[in-house]
Scaffold this motif. Sequence first.
Motif, PDB file in Angstrom:
ATOM      1  N   GLU A  27       5.129  -1.686 175.619  1.00 19.26           N
ATOM      2  CA  GLU A  27       5.087  -2.026 174.200  1.00 19.26           C
ATOM      3  C   GLU A  27       4.682  -0.818 173.357  1.00 19.26           C
ATOM      4  OE1 GLU A  27       2.587  -5.371 173.597  1.00 19.26           O
ATOM      5  OE2 GLU A  27       3.749  -6.686 174.903  1.00 19.26           O
ATOM      6  N   THR A  28       3.731  -0.035 173.852  1.00 19.89           N
ATOM      7  CA  THR A  28       3.301   1.152 173.112  1.00 19.89           C
ATOM      8  C   THR A  28       4.437   2.163 173.009  1.00 19.89           C
ATOM      9  OG1 THR A  28       1.031   0.830 173.877  1.00 19.89           O
ATOM     10  CG2 THR A  28       1.598   3.005 173.019  1.00 19.89           C
ATOM     11  N   ALA A  29       5.125   2.377 174.121  1.00 18.33           N
ATOM     12  CA  ALA A  29       6.251   3.311 174.098  1.00 18.33           C
ATOM     13  C   ALA A  29       7.359   2.821 173.175  1.00 18.33           C
ATOM     14  CB  ALA A  29       6.790   3.513 175.515  1.00 18.33           C
ATOM     15  N   SER A  30       7.656   1.534 173.239  1.00 16.15           N
ATOM     16  CA  SER A  30       8.699   0.977 172.371  1.00 16.15           C
ATOM     17  C   SER A  30       8.318   1.100 170.903  1.00 16.15           C
ATOM     18  CB  SER A  30       8.961  -0.487 172.748  1.00 16.15           C
ATOM     19  OG  SER A  30       9.467  -0.594 174.063  1.00 16.15           O
ATOM     20  N   ALA A  31       7.048   0.846 170.592  1.00 17.71           N
ATOM     21  CA  ALA A  31       6.593   0.969 169.198  1.00 17.71           C
ATOM     22  C   ALA A  31       6.669   2.416 168.730  1.00 17.71           C
ATOM     23  CB  ALA A  31       5.171   0.439 169.072  1.00 17.71           C
ATOM     24  N   TRP A  32       6.330   3.352 169.592  1.00 19.49           N
ATOM     25  CA  TRP A  32       6.407   4.776 169.250  1.00 19.49           C
ATOM     26  C   TRP A  32       7.856   5.190 169.014  1.00 19.49           C
ATOM     27  CZ3 TRP A  32       8.250   9.494 171.070  1.00 19.49           C
ATOM     28  CH2 TRP A  32       7.585  10.646 170.653  1.00 19.49           C
ATOM     29  N   LEU A  33       8.765   4.742 169.864  1.00 21.09           N
ATOM     30  CA  LEU A  33      10.187   5.048 169.695  1.00 21.09           C
ATOM     31  C   LEU A  33      10.748   4.379 168.440  1.00 21.09           C
ATOM     32  CD1 LEU A  33      11.313   4.658 173.416  1.00 21.09           C
ATOM     33  CD2 LEU A  33      11.128   6.810 172.142  1.00 21.09           C
ATOM     34  N   THR A  34      10.288   3.163 168.156  1.00 20.00           N
ATOM     35  CA  THR A  34      10.721   2.469 166.941  1.00 20.00           C
ATOM     36  C   THR A  34      10.290   3.236 165.702  1.00 20.00           C
ATOM     37  OG1 THR A  34      10.672   0.317 168.033  1.00 20.00           O
ATOM     38  CG2 THR A  34      10.557   0.325 165.634  1.00 20.00           C
ATOM     39  N   ASP A  65      -0.343  14.150 164.168  1.00 23.87           N
ATOM     40  CA  ASP A  65       0.256  15.045 165.155  1.00 23.87           C
ATOM     41  C   ASP A  65       0.681  14.303 166.432  1.00 23.87           C
ATOM     42  OD1 ASP A  65      -2.291  14.448 165.982  1.00 23.87           O
ATOM     43  OD2 ASP A  65      -2.814  16.489 166.591  1.00 23.87           O
ATOM     44  N   GLN A  66       0.314  13.023 166.549  1.00 21.77           N
ATOM     45  CA  GLN A  66       0.776  12.216 167.683  1.00 21.77           C
ATOM     46  C   GLN A  66       2.033  11.423 167.349  1.00 21.77           C
ATOM     47  OE1 GLN A  66      -2.809   9.919 168.377  1.00 21.77           O
ATOM     48  NE2 GLN A  66      -3.458  11.269 170.055  1.00 21.77           N
ATOM     49  N   LEU A  67       2.431  11.435 166.094  1.00 20.74           N
ATOM     50  CA  LEU A  67       3.603  10.672 165.667  1.00 20.74           C
ATOM     51  C   LEU A  67       4.856  11.504 165.792  1.00 20.74           C
ATOM     52  CD1 LEU A  67       2.139   8.982 162.465  1.00 20.74           C
ATOM     53  CD2 LEU A  67       2.681   7.859 164.631  1.00 20.74           C
ATOM     54  N   PRO A  68       5.965  10.877 166.153  1.00 22.98           N
ATOM     55  CA  PRO A  68       7.238  11.616 166.225  1.00 22.98           C
ATOM     56  C   PRO A  68       7.825  11.812 164.834  1.00 22.98           C
ATOM     57  CG  PRO A  68       7.596   9.319 166.779  1.00 22.98           C
ATOM     58  CD  PRO A  68       6.114   9.470 166.561  1.00 22.98           C
ATOM     59  N   THR A  69       8.531  12.901 164.657  1.00 18.97           N
ATOM     60  CA  THR A  69       9.221  13.142 163.387  1.00 18.97           C
ATOM     61  C   THR A  69      10.675  12.696 163.451  1.00 18.97           C
ATOM     62  OG1 THR A  69       9.712  15.407 164.109  1.00 18.97           O
ATOM     63  CG2 THR A  69       7.714  15.065 162.794  1.00 18.97           C
ATOM     64  N   THR A  70      11.216  12.582 164.652  1.00 18.14           N
ATOM     65  CA  THR A  70      12.600  12.146 164.817  1.00 18.14           C
ATOM     66  C   THR A  70      12.805  11.606 166.226  1.00 18.14           C
ATOM     67  OG1 THR A  70      14.924  12.849 164.768  1.00 18.14           O
ATOM     68  CG2 THR A  70      13.306  14.461 165.510  1.00 18.14           C
ATOM     69  N   LEU A  71      13.716  10.682 166.349  1.00 19.77           N
ATOM     70  CA  LEU A  71      14.078  10.185 167.681  1.00 19.77           C
ATOM     71  C   LEU A  71      14.989  11.163 168.393  1.00 19.77           C
ATOM     72  CD1 LEU A  71      13.977   7.827 169.714  1.00 19.77           C
ATOM     73  CD2 LEU A  71      15.996   6.882 168.564  1.00 19.77           C
ATOM     74  N   GLY A  72      15.794  11.893 167.608  1.00 25.29           N
ATOM     75  CA  GLY A  72      16.729  12.832 168.209  1.00 25.29           C
ATOM     76  C   GLY A  72      17.732  12.130 169.097  1.00 25.29           C
ATOM     77  N   GLN A  73      17.914  12.656 170.288  1.00 17.84           N
ATOM     78  CA  GLN A  73      18.836  12.059 171.250  1.00 17.84           C
ATOM     79  C   GLN A  73      18.176  10.959 172.080  1.00 17.84           C
ATOM     80  OE1 GLN A  73      22.119  12.777 171.453  1.00 17.84           O
ATOM     81  NE2 GLN A  73      21.847  14.173 169.716  1.00 17.84           N
ATOM     82  N   GLY A  74      16.897  10.680 171.808  1.00 14.51           N
ATOM     83  CA  GLY A  74      16.197   9.652 172.574  1.00 14.51           C
ATOM     84  C   GLY A  74      15.891  10.091 173.989  1.00 14.51           C
TER      85      GLY A  74
END
Length: 465
Positions: free
Chosen positions: A169-176, A254-263
């Motif tokens: 769930e944490t990984a999915s939320a981060w990717l979302t 600094d722990q948040l992603p700026t883009t999903l990119g290619q995933g």
Amino acid sequence: MNARLILATLPAMALSACNLAPKYVQPATPVPPSLPQGASYLALAAGETTADALGWRQFFTDPRLQQVIASALANNRDLRATLANVERARALYRVDRAALLPVIDASGTASRSQNSSNSNNRNFQVQAGSSAFELDLFGRMRNQSASSFQTYLATDEARKATQIALVAETASAWLTYAATADALKVAQETLLSRQQTVNVNTRREANGIGTKLDVATATTALNSAQAAVADFTTSLAQARNALDLLAGAPVTDDQLPTTLGQGDQTLAALPVGLSSEVLLRRPDVLAAEHDLRATYADIGAARAAFFPTISLTGLLGFASGGLSSLFDGGNFQKTLSGTARQRSFDGGATSSNLAAAKASRDAALARYEGAIQTAFREVADALARRGTIEDSVRAQSSLEANAATAYRLTQLRYDAGIANFLEPLDAQRTLYSARQSLVTARLTRASNMVELYRTLGGGLNETTP
């Protein structure tokens, strides 16, 4: 005397090996022996390690995501609650196990009395003993202890299942969050483009070469983009709130992603293999099996209630009228007594308890089989999505590229006066939809890898053994 006592208790010790619980045999799995294969499914291959043994630090390759997962495992309140439940189940098991041993109490008393002739009587006593210790001849208490032990094991497996779910769930939320950031960027770029289109059409209308219809049409497209930016801004904030809740503490910028990119924040492939036996190692399935085993012990305890119970009471100590002579040999006393009790009539309560225990076993068996079937479906669904997701992403990438080309060409035709304003406007809408669909497809691909990892039992180990 001691020898006679030991010989007398040998038959009772032999009888204590009696166990009336039915023998547990692991039920046959109600699913095919192999995971599904075919056109819709990912080609399965085994690896050097199994997916459930693969550490989450090896599976999730982005260091920022690893930090957020570590925070969730350390601070998430739901996981803390499950850990407390495990400790509670362990303590209750120890309580039931302690019932197999006698409780020994020690006491000391001193009394003084005076009669009518004014003479004083003193009495001093020191004694230790056990009262009403039940000989577990038919395994009632041992089965109760075994049931508590299986409940403890089931609770611990539930804790493991909670951890696996939390990691996923944490990984999915981060990717979302990452995908939402990309979607917001697309909306913002579209908003800027449509604002420029409105400005151009406003000047054209002022110079007499455009129409108010073109201005109004461009403005509606601008308003749509403004609403999309507002919605995605809200969604991004909500995605961060969800991530903070899972992490159990605020996630830093600094722990948040700026883009999903290619995933590509996870491994591109997992060692799955063909056998469905991997499902039997999932913690939720193991928890259901421990619950089932507990009901077998409950049946043994219910059967033992039909037989008599034998309790022993033993007491030894010293009694004297003077404190100084309390421990003299002549003041030593000991007593031993036994009580046998057989229930004669209880209105069918004992039989009903046994029937209830058997019904609980049947229900636990159904839940165990249902857990296996649910696990099989979850893995099958994840494999089916994995088998076609690359085709979907390639198609969406091609769609975006062709939509961008179409928009560029229609804009050139409009600038040259060959086409009307509706052509580039429709092409721009198609491009916007294609870009958002590509973001969604990439998120689906990344989330599918997380789901496949979860359904195969991955996420319990931090590093690969």
